[in-house]
Design an enzyme around this catalytic site. Structure first.
Site, PDB file in Angstrom:
ATOM      1  N   GLU A 251      -9.907  29.509 -30.437  1.00 38.56           N
ATOM      2  CA  GLU A 251     -10.859  29.362 -31.573  1.00 38.56           C
ATOM      3  C   GLU A 251      -9.505  28.910 -32.596  1.00 38.56           C
ATOM      4  O   GLU A 251      -9.508  30.607 -33.041  1.00 38.56           O
ATOM      5  CB  GLU A 251     -12.431  29.837 -31.623  1.00 38.56           C
ATOM      6  CG  GLU A 251     -12.915  29.476 -33.132  1.00 38.56           C
ATOM      7  CD  GLU A 251     -13.622  28.366 -32.162  1.00 38.56           C
ATOM      8  OE1 GLU A 251     -13.892  27.563 -33.494  1.00 38.56           O
ATOM      9  OE2 GLU A 251     -13.555  27.769 -31.303  1.00 38.56           O
TER      10      GLU A 251
ATOM     11  N   GLU B 266      -8.257  22.463 -40.478  1.00 32.33           N
ATOM     12  CA  GLU B 266      -7.079  22.947 -39.290  1.00 32.33           C
ATOM     13  C   GLU B 266      -6.689  21.728 -38.485  1.00 32.33           C
ATOM     14  O   GLU B 266      -5.174  21.551 -38.961  1.00 32.33           O
ATOM     15  CB  GLU B 266      -8.082  23.773 -38.408  1.00 32.33           C
ATOM     16  CG  GLU B 266      -8.443  25.338 -39.088  1.00 32.33           C
ATOM     17  CD  GLU B 266     -10.040  25.688 -38.278  1.00 32.33           C
ATOM     18  OE1 GLU B 266     -11.300  26.238 -39.257  1.00 32.33           O
ATOM     19  OE2 GLU B 266     -10.637  25.194 -37.525  1.00 32.33           O
TER      20      GLU B 266
ATOM     21  N   ASP C 289     -18.068  29.163 -35.092  1.00 32.65           N
ATOM     22  CA  ASP C 289     -18.333  29.456 -33.607  1.00 32.65           C
ATOM     23  C   ASP C 289     -18.856  28.913 -32.186  1.00 32.65           C
ATOM     24  O   ASP C 289     -19.313  28.853 -31.808  1.00 32.65           O
ATOM     25  CB  ASP C 289     -18.097  30.759 -34.296  1.00 32.65           C
ATOM     26  CG  ASP C 289     -16.956  31.166 -34.882  1.00 32.65           C
ATOM     27  OD1 ASP C 289     -15.701  30.678 -34.944  1.00 32.65           O
ATOM     28  OD2 ASP C 289     -17.826  32.115 -36.179  1.00 32.65           O
TER      29      ASP C 289
END
Length: 490
Positions: A287, A318, A472
Site C-alpha cells: 500500500e 501517487e 486503506d
C-alpha cells in the site's frame, strides 16, 4: 407535464370504471390503483442495487493475513480551526517535502487544501511537534482513532470473523486498547508509548483567508521515528514464520522519506531482503502513500520494491508522481485537474504493469495487480491469468468508500452522488476505445494487451464525516474479495 396530467386523468377514469363495475373490491386495492405512477430510479439507486448483486465471495478465501508495519494513533481535528488556535494567519500555499516550522505547516496545508488533495509530511522538530500535538488533543471536538495504513487495513480485515489477522508495528497502550479483539499482536510489537499522527481535515467549500477547498480531504503530519525507520520490519518477518499467512500486506514505506537519503537507501535494501525471505507462493500487497522525493519513489519503483510484490494500492496523486519519478506516460502533467482522465490513468497503469510487472511469462517481476482509487471512480488492472473475482473486488472497494465516508453501514442514495464520467476512453492516445458506464451493470471492462481493466464509479458522499483511512479501507476490501490463481512452478 401535460403527459403526466393526462396519465393521472386516465388512471382516475379507470379506477372509477372498475369501482362502478366492481363495488365490492377491497378498499386497499382501490387505494393502490389510485396511486400516481412511480418515478424512475436514479442513477445512484441503479448503481447501488447492481453492486449488491455483483459483490460475491471468491471461491477460495484467505484464512490468515499478516499486516505491517506502520501503526499509530490518529488525532483528527479541524485543520483551519487548529491553525487558528495556534495563532497562525492564512496566507499563500507552498509544498514542503519536510516540515520544520509552524509556517511550513501552514503553507503546506494551504497548498493541498486549495487542491482538495490528501498529503502526508514528516515534521522534523520534535519539541514543536509535541506542542502542536498537545494543542490538537485539547482542541474542542478532537477525536482519537486507530491510525497508520497497516493498522487501518488490519482493522478493516478483522471485521470478517473467519479471517485471522496478524498486525505488527509500534503499538502503544492507547492503540492496543482501540484495536479489534480479532487482531493478533505479537508481544514484540507492544511498546510503552504511542506514536501520534495529526490529521487536519477540511470540508468541501471550506474557506480560510483567500483559500477555498474544492472537496473534503485531509493533511497528515507527524514526528514518528519508529514508523519512520520501519523498526518493526524484521520482527514482522520473524512473526510470519510462526503465523504462516496466505496473504501479506505491507505499508509504511512513505514514512522513511523524512529520514534522509542515506537512511532510506540503506533501509530499502533491507526491506527488499525481508520481502525476498517471504515464501514466493504467498502474495504480497504493497500500500503506497503520499511521497515528494522523486529519487525515493524512483528507487521504490525501478530498483527495489514494486517489482517484487504481487499487488499495489494507490490513489491519483501517487500514480501520477510514480510516473513523474520514472519518466512514464503523462509525466509532464504537473497535477490532475478535476476528475483524473480515465484514458491517462489507464495509460499509466498499463505502463506500470508492462515495465515493472509480470506481463511477460519470462519476466522475473512479481507485480500482476494494481488497485487505483480516486474520488469519482476506481480501477483494478490485472495481468491475465493471475487474479479472479475482480469485478466483486473493485465494486466492494467502491461501496466501502461510499459507506465509510458517510459513516453508514449501507448506502443511503439520498446522501451520495455520481461524479464519474458516463463516457470515457481506454487510452489518452490512439488507438483507443470509446467506453461507457452502464448504471445497471456498473463495471466497465476493457483489455490492453494481456492486461484487463475493471472500472466502477464511486457514489461520492455529499457530506463526508471522515476521509482518513478511506484508501486503506478500499484496498483492504478489494483484497478480501480478490482471489489469486495458483501458479504452476516454472
Amino acid at each position: 407535464m401535460w403527459r403526466q396530467a393526462s396519465m393521472v386523468a386516465v388512471l382516475a377514469l379507470l379506477v372509477g370504471y372498475v369501482y362502478h363495475n366492481n363495488p365490492d373490491l377491497p378498499e386497499d386495492l382501490l387505494r393502490y390503483l389510485a396511486l400516481p405512477p412511480l418515478s424512475a430510479p436514479s442513477l445512484e439507486q441503479l448503481i447501488s442495487s447492481a453492486w449488491d448483486s455483483l459483490i460475491t465471495a471468491p471461491a477460495r478465501q484467505w484464512s490468515k493475513v499478516a499486516v505491517g508495519v506502520n501503526t499509530c494513533v490518529d488525532v483528527v481535528v479541524s485543520g483551519v480551526g487548529l491553525l487558528q488556535a495556534l495563532a497562525v494567519d492564512p496566507g499563500t500555499g507552498r509544498d514542503h517535502e519536510v516540515l520544520h516550522t509552524k509556517e511550513d505547516l501552514r503553507e503546506a496545508f494551504i497548498h493541498f487544501m486549495e487542491r482538495g488533495a490528501a498529503a502526508e509530511r514528516f515534521f522534523s522538530d520534535k519539541e514543536v511537534f509535541q506542542r502542536i500535538a498537545r494543542a490538537a488533543a485539547e482542541y474542542p471536538g478532537a477525536q482519537l482513532y486507530v491510525g497508520g495504513n497497516a493498522a487501518l487495513m488490519g482493522q478493516k480485515l478483522a471485521a470478517y470473523p473467519d479471517l485471522m489477522v496478524l498486525l505488527c508495528g509500534p503499538i502503544g497502550p492507547k492503540l492496543h486498547e482501540m484495536l479489534s479483539e480479532q487482531i493478533v499482536v505479537p508481544p514484540e510489537s507492544l511498546q510503552e508509548t504511542d506514536e501520534f499522527h495529526l490529521i487536519l481535515e477540511y470540508k468541501a467549500g471550506e474557506v480560510w483567508g483567500a483559500s477555498r477547498a474544492p472537496q473534503a480531504n485531509r493533511f497528515i503530519f507527524s514526528h514518528d521515528v519508529s514508523n519512520g525507520a520501519m523498526t518493526s520490519l524484521e520482527m514482522f518477518l520473524s512473526s510470519l514464520e510462526e503465523f504462516q499467512p496466505d496473504l501479506v500486506v505491507l505499508s509504511g514505506l512513505h514514512m522513511m522519506e523524512g529520514q534522509g537519503r542515506h537512511t532510506w537507501e540503506e533501509r530499502l535494501i533491507e526491506v527488499v531482503a525481508v520481502i525476498a525471505e517471504i515464501r514466493r507462493e504467498v502474495p504480497i500487497h504493497l500500500e503506497l502513500a503520499s511521497l515528494t522525493d522523486r529519487d525515493y519513489m524512483s528507487s521504490i519503483m525501478q530498483k527495489q520494491v514494486i517489482p517484487i510484490v504481487s499487488s499495489i494500492g494507490l490513489n491519483e496523486q501517487e500514480l501520477l508522481f510514480l510516473s513523474q519519478a520514472s519518466g512514464g506516460p503523462h509525466s509532464d502533467l504537473p497535477s490532475w485537474k478535476g476528475i483524473p482522465d480515465v484514458g491517462r490513468v489507464s495509460d499509466i497503469l498499463l505502463w506500470v504493469l508492462e515495465q515493472h510487472g509480470r506481463t511477460e511469462p519470462s519476466s522475473e517481476a512479481e507485480l500482476t495487480r494494481v488497485h487505483f482509487h480516486t474520488l469519482a471512480y476506481h480501477i483494478l488492472a490485472t495481468v491475465d491469468g493471475y487474479w479472479d473475482n475482480q469485478v466483486a473486488a473493485v465494486t466492494a472497494g467502491a461501496r466501502v468508500a461510499s459507506t465509510q465516508a458517510c459513516g453508514l453501514q449501507t448506502i443511503d442514495v439520498s446522501k451520495v452522488m455520481l461524479k464519474a464520467p458516463l463516457e470515457f476512453h481506454s487510452s489518452h492516445g490512439e488507438p483507443r476505445e470509446t467506453l461507457s458506464l452502464n448504471p445497471a451493470h456498473p463495471v466497465t471492462m476493457w483489455r490492453r494487451g494481456n492486461v484487463t481493466f475493471h472500472l466502477t464509479p464511486v457514489l461520492v458522499c455529499r457530506q463526508p464525516l471522515r476521509t482518513v483511512g478511506l484508501g486503506d479501507a478500499i484496498s483492504a476490501e478489494g483484497l478480501f474479495y480478490s482471489e489469486i490463481r495458483p501458479q504452476q512452478p516454472v
